[in-house]
Design an enzyme around this catalytic site. Structure first.
Site, PDB file in Angstrom:
ATOM      1  N   CYS A  17      50.548  45.318  51.731  1.00  0.00           N
ATOM      2  CA  CYS A  17      49.325  44.948  52.455  1.00  0.00           C
ATOM      3  C   CYS A  17      48.504  46.167  52.883  1.00  0.00           C
ATOM      4  O   CYS A  17      47.392  46.010  53.402  1.00  0.00           O
ATOM      5  CB  CYS A  17      49.653  44.080  53.658  1.00  0.00           C
ATOM      6  SG  CYS A  17      50.339  42.484  53.189  1.00  0.00           S
ATOM      7  N   HIS A  62      33.378  36.280  51.119  1.00  0.00           N
ATOM      8  CA  HIS A  62      33.031  37.302  50.125  1.00  0.00           C
ATOM      9  C   HIS A  62      32.599  38.615  50.782  1.00  0.00           C
ATOM     10  O   HIS A  62      31.693  39.286  50.294  1.00  0.00           O
ATOM     11  CB  HIS A  62      31.990  36.786  49.122  1.00  0.00           C
ATOM     12  CG  HIS A  62      32.589  35.833  48.131  1.00  0.00           C
ATOM     13  ND1 HIS A  62      32.895  34.529  48.440  1.00  0.00           N
ATOM     14  CD2 HIS A  62      32.966  35.994  46.847  1.00  0.00           C
ATOM     15  CE1 HIS A  62      33.426  33.933  47.392  1.00  0.00           C
ATOM     16  NE2 HIS A  62      33.490  34.806  46.409  1.00  0.00           N
ATOM     17  N   GLU A 109      46.586  32.490  55.213  1.00  0.00           N
ATOM     18  CA  GLU A 109      46.259  33.494  54.183  1.00  0.00           C
ATOM     19  C   GLU A 109      46.874  33.117  52.849  1.00  0.00           C
ATOM     20  O   GLU A 109      46.345  33.440  51.798  1.00  0.00           O
ATOM     21  CB  GLU A 109      46.868  34.847  54.586  1.00  0.00           C
ATOM     22  CG  GLU A 109      45.937  35.817  55.200  1.00  0.00           C
ATOM     23  CD  GLU A 109      46.636  37.145  55.486  1.00  0.00           C
ATOM     24  OE1 GLU A 109      45.938  38.050  55.930  1.00  0.00           O
ATOM     25  OE2 GLU A 109      47.853  37.286  55.277  1.00  0.00           O
TER      26      GLU A 109
HETATM   27 ZN   LIG Z   1      46.442  40.399  53.109  1.00  0.00          ZN
END
Ligand SMILES: [Zn+2]
Length: 120
Positions: free
Chosen positions: A26, A70, A109
């Site tokens: 990450c 975006h 997520e």
């Molecule tokens: Zn992430």
């Protein structure tokens, strides 16, 4: 009668979690297809049969989703860390004044993870 209504929103965005060690996946630039659930709780109006028109929730939330969609989350003003925890708080602080019956923000997520926030 007290009810909770949930409306779902989606946005795609990139981020990187710079505070993580460089070997953590990450830490690298990557993106997610985020799913946001906005919950409101309150008393049903016996005249309309509604707690609130979903359109009112949409109008309060969609402009904020558009600010994230975006975009690179690390560049979003007021978001010190681009984690789901901080995104949930960022949304809460901006939605709650417009929608006082807001009771929970949930952000996912990935299909396997989610963060829930109900204010401090
Ligand atoms: Zn992430």
């Amino acid at each position: 009668m007290i009810v909770t209504l949930t409306q779902q929103f989606n946005f795609d965005a990139s981020h990187r979690l710079d505070h993580l060690p460089s070997h953590h996946p990450c830490h690298n630039l990557h993106g997610h297809g985020y799913v946001v659930f906005v919950e409101v709780t309150g008393e049903v109006d016996p005249k309309t049969g509604f707690l609130i028109d979903y359109r009112e929730i949409y109008d309060a939330v969609k402009p904020l989703i558009d600010q994230l969609d975006h975009h690179h989350l690390n560049d979003i003003e007021g978001l010190p860390i681009a984690s789901t925890e901080y995104i949930a708080r960022w949304l809460w602080e901006r939605i709650k004044p417009k929608l006082p019956i807001l009771s929970k923000i949930t952000i996912s997520e990935t299909p396997l993870t989610r963060c829930e926030y109900r204010g401090e």
